[in-house]
Design a protein around this motif. Structure first.
Motif, PDB file in Angstrom:
ATOM      1  N   PHE A  32       1.096  -1.103   0.031  1.00  0.00           N
ATOM      2  CA  PHE A  32       0.047   0.227   0.101  1.00  0.00           C
ATOM      3  C   PHE A  32       0.966   1.379   0.010  1.00  0.00           C
ATOM      4  CE2 PHE A  32      -2.247  -3.173   2.584  1.00  0.00           C
ATOM      5  CZ  PHE A  32      -3.265  -3.614   1.840  1.00  0.00           C
ATOM      6  N   GLY A  33       2.160   1.322  -0.008  1.00  0.00           N
ATOM      7  CA  GLY A  33       2.954   2.118   0.195  1.00  0.00           C
ATOM      8  C   GLY A  33       3.130   2.919  -1.010  1.00  0.00           C
ATOM      9  N   LEU A  34       3.789   4.156  -1.146  1.00  0.00           N
ATOM     10  CA  LEU A  34       4.204   4.896  -2.050  1.00  0.00           C
ATOM     11  C   LEU A  34       5.698   5.265  -2.183  1.00  0.00           C
ATOM     12  CD1 LEU A  34       0.954   7.372  -2.199  1.00  0.00           C
ATOM     13  CD2 LEU A  34       1.479   5.654  -3.846  1.00  0.00           C
ATOM     14  N   ASP A  35       6.235   5.316  -3.127  1.00  0.00           N
ATOM     15  CA  ASP A  35       7.618   6.086  -3.448  1.00  0.00           C
ATOM     16  C   ASP A  35       7.540   7.419  -3.366  1.00  0.00           C
ATOM     17  OD1 ASP A  35       8.689   3.389  -3.612  1.00  0.00           O
ATOM     18  OD2 ASP A  35       8.268   3.427  -5.918  1.00  0.00           O
ATOM     19  N   GLU A  36       8.843   8.192  -2.435  1.00  0.00           N
ATOM     20  CA  GLU A  36       8.903   9.666  -2.704  1.00  0.00           C
ATOM     21  C   GLU A  36       8.960   9.800  -3.932  1.00  0.00           C
ATOM     22  OE1 GLU A  36      11.256  11.903   0.661  1.00  0.00           O
ATOM     23  OE2 GLU A  36      12.133  10.001   0.500  1.00  0.00           O
ATOM     24  N   PRO A  37       8.177  10.893  -4.318  1.00  0.00           N
ATOM     25  CA  PRO A  37       8.304  11.575  -5.713  1.00  0.00           C
ATOM     26  C   PRO A  37       9.608  12.428  -5.930  1.00  0.00           C
ATOM     27  CG  PRO A  37       7.187  13.148  -4.432  1.00  0.00           C
ATOM     28  CD  PRO A  37       7.542  11.992  -3.519  1.00  0.00           C
ATOM     29  N   PRO A  38      10.077  12.542  -7.213  1.00  0.00           N
ATOM     30  CA  PRO A  38      11.220  13.228  -7.541  1.00  0.00           C
ATOM     31  C   PRO A  38      10.893  14.820  -7.113  1.00  0.00           C
ATOM     32  CG  PRO A  38      10.319  12.756  -9.615  1.00  0.00           C
ATOM     33  CD  PRO A  38       9.591  11.927  -8.542  1.00  0.00           C
ATOM     34  N   TRP A  39      11.664  15.764  -6.610  1.00  0.00           N
ATOM     35  CA  TRP A  39      11.256  17.034  -6.244  1.00  0.00           C
ATOM     36  C   TRP A  39      11.591  17.980  -7.627  1.00  0.00           C
ATOM     37  CZ3 TRP A  39      13.347  18.951  -0.957  1.00  0.00           C
ATOM     38  CH2 TRP A  39      12.593  18.322   0.103  1.00  0.00           C
ATOM     39  N   VAL A  40      10.660  18.967  -7.909  1.00  0.00           N
ATOM     40  CA  VAL A  40      10.880  19.753  -9.052  1.00  0.00           C
ATOM     41  C   VAL A  40      12.131  20.496  -8.561  1.00  0.00           C
ATOM     42  CG1 VAL A  40       9.779  21.716 -10.219  1.00  0.00           C
ATOM     43  CG2 VAL A  40       8.233  19.861  -9.736  1.00  0.00           C
ATOM     44  N   PRO A  41      13.068  20.682  -9.667  1.00  0.00           N
ATOM     45  CA  PRO A  41      14.434  21.439  -9.400  1.00  0.00           C
ATOM     46  C   PRO A  41      13.995  23.006  -9.096  1.00  0.00           C
ATOM     47  CG  PRO A  41      14.645  19.791 -11.179  1.00  0.00           C
ATOM     48  CD  PRO A  41      13.224  19.741 -10.866  1.00  0.00           C
ATOM     49  N   CYS A  48       5.433  30.200  -7.010  1.00  0.00           N
ATOM     50  CA  CYS A  48       4.810  29.015  -6.143  1.00  0.00           C
ATOM     51  C   CYS A  48       3.962  28.508  -7.336  1.00  0.00           C
ATOM     52  CB  CYS A  48       3.896  29.804  -5.264  1.00  0.00           C
ATOM     53  SG  CYS A  48       2.543  28.630  -4.581  1.00  0.00           S
ATOM     54  N   MET A  49       3.761  27.092  -7.283  1.00  0.00           N
ATOM     55  CA  MET A  49       3.086  26.292  -8.399  1.00  0.00           C
ATOM     56  C   MET A  49       1.845  26.500  -8.026  1.00  0.00           C
ATOM     57  SD  MET A  49       5.621  23.480  -9.019  1.00  0.00           S
ATOM     58  CE  MET A  49       5.159  22.712 -10.618  1.00  0.00           C
ATOM     59  N   GLN A  50       1.108  27.025  -6.990  1.00  0.00           N
ATOM     60  CA  GLN A  50      -0.290  27.176  -6.666  1.00  0.00           C
ATOM     61  C   GLN A  50      -0.647  28.500  -6.837  1.00  0.00           C
ATOM     62  OE1 GLN A  50      -2.664  25.124  -5.704  1.00  0.00           O
ATOM     63  NE2 GLN A  50      -4.086  26.632  -5.656  1.00  0.00           N
ATOM     64  N   CYS A  51      -0.130  29.742  -6.025  1.00  0.00           N
ATOM     65  CA  CYS A  51      -0.687  30.918  -6.276  1.00  0.00           C
ATOM     66  C   CYS A  51       0.178  31.736  -7.113  1.00  0.00           C
ATOM     67  CB  CYS A  51      -0.772  31.745  -4.889  1.00  0.00           C
ATOM     68  SG  CYS A  51       0.870  31.974  -4.250  1.00  0.00           S
ATOM     69  N   GLU A  52       1.226  31.393  -7.573  1.00  0.00           N
ATOM     70  CA  GLU A  52       2.213  32.102  -8.694  1.00  0.00           C
ATOM     71  C   GLU A  52       2.946  33.235  -7.808  1.00  0.00           C
ATOM     72  OE1 GLU A  52       0.446  32.998 -11.936  1.00  0.00           O
ATOM     73  OE2 GLU A  52       0.109  30.845 -12.959  1.00  0.00           O
ATOM     74  N   THR A  53       2.975  33.192  -6.549  1.00  0.00           N
ATOM     75  CA  THR A  53       3.979  34.328  -5.892  1.00  0.00           C
ATOM     76  C   THR A  53       5.376  33.862  -6.382  1.00  0.00           C
ATOM     77  OG1 THR A  53       2.302  34.578  -4.267  1.00  0.00           O
ATOM     78  CG2 THR A  53       4.568  35.272  -3.946  1.00  0.00           C
ATOM     79  N   LYS A  69       6.262  19.105  -5.674  1.00  0.00           N
ATOM     80  CA  LYS A  69       6.181  20.341  -6.388  1.00  0.00           C
ATOM     81  C   LYS A  69       6.564  21.669  -5.356  1.00  0.00           C
ATOM     82  CE  LYS A  69       2.349  18.918  -9.332  1.00  0.00           C
ATOM     83  NZ  LYS A  69       0.894  19.283  -9.713  1.00  0.00           N
ATOM     84  N   CYS A  70       6.658  22.847  -5.770  1.00  0.00           N
ATOM     85  CA  CYS A  70       7.382  23.801  -5.151  1.00  0.00           C
ATOM     86  C   CYS A  70       6.123  24.832  -4.828  1.00  0.00           C
ATOM     87  CB  CYS A  70       8.304  24.671  -5.957  1.00  0.00           C
ATOM     88  SG  CYS A  70       9.929  23.834  -6.105  1.00  0.00           S
TER      89      CYS A  70
END
Length: 250
Positions: A32-41, A48-53, A69-70
């Motif tokens: 049921f586990g998940l691997d750690e995702p690669p970080w966006v460099p 910001c990938m949400q609010c674009e600040t 994601k960042c």
């Protein structure tokens, strides 16, 4: 503890980051586990990938531990437990991932225990109409389903191909609703009405064979207490099937 569980006891070691406790061997990890995702460099996310600040000396960037994601501090401020990735302590996650992780907490805090405690079903194999009462439970290492009665079966979770939860109840215009979960294809689970889980069809591969074996589990009607326990176990297995599919699809 069964012989299988004793042999498969996993040694935990700290990950390279020091933040996680993971099995020494990848094969021993929970299905049921998940691997750690690669970080966006860092160089690829100036905002910001949400609010674009825009990031600067004051507005620092943070990586969500679940999606990689960042985000700025405002959009990635929650620290939530993430047992599917074996983090020891709650970790920083974006709002979307934190919501998902919080929903999964119920599985790890409650439903996983239900699966390990087990429940009794009438079990038949293949197309046979002959069944026998068996206690079905998830192994402590989460890698096997154990079935114990006059016979004994061990089903490796990784070899399960489909799980079909059978329910009965009423929704507008329908009766005896069947809920289907495919672990090999992206099938959506349909839920609705005042349905109650009454059984399960399981298809899996026996090691060394490419053919699928099927087992049918039917909740016993002998005692109300046992019926409730079986229904709770099936509901937990329903959630486990969803997580299992997600783990395979990552």
């Amino acid at each position: 503890m069964s012989g299988r569980e004793a042999c498969d006891g996993k040694k935990l070691v700290r990950s390279s980051s020091g933040l996680r406790m993971v099995p020494e061997h990848h094969a021993a990890r929970s299905p049921f586990g998940l691997d750690e995702p690669p970080w966006v460099p860092d160089k690829e996310c100036p905002r910001c990938m949400q609010c674009e600040t825009k990031f600067d000396f004051i507005t620092r960037k943070h990586h969500c531990r679940r999606c990689g994601k960042c985000f700025c501090d405002k959009c990635c401020s929650k620290k939530v437990p993430l047992p599917r990735m074996c983090f020891v302590d709650p970790v920083r996650q974006c709002a979307e991932c934190a919501f998902i992780s919080q929903k999964e907490t119920e599985f790890y805090d409650k439903q996983l225990k239900v699966l390990m405690n087990g429940a009794t079903f009438s079990v038949s194999r293949g197309t046979s109409e002959k069944s026998e009462p068996m206690v079905c439970r998830l192994s402590n290492n989460q890698r096997y389903l154990f079935l114990d009665g006059d016979s004994h079966y061990e089903i490796e979770i990784a070899q399960i191909s489909t799980v079909q939860i059978l329910t009965e109840g009423f929704t507008p215009g329908e009766k005896d609703i069947h809920t289907y979960t495919s672990l090999l294809e992206s099938q959506h689970i349909t839920e609705g009405g005042n349905t109650r889980a009454t059984g399960m069809l399981l298809q899996y591969k026996v090691p060394g064979s490419e053919e699928l074996t099927q087992m049918k589990f039917t909740a016993n009607e002998d005692f109300n207490s046992n019926k409730k326990l079986s229904a709770a176990w099936l509901a937990a297995m329903h959630k486990a099937a969803k997580l299992l599919y997600e783990s395979r699809d990552q």
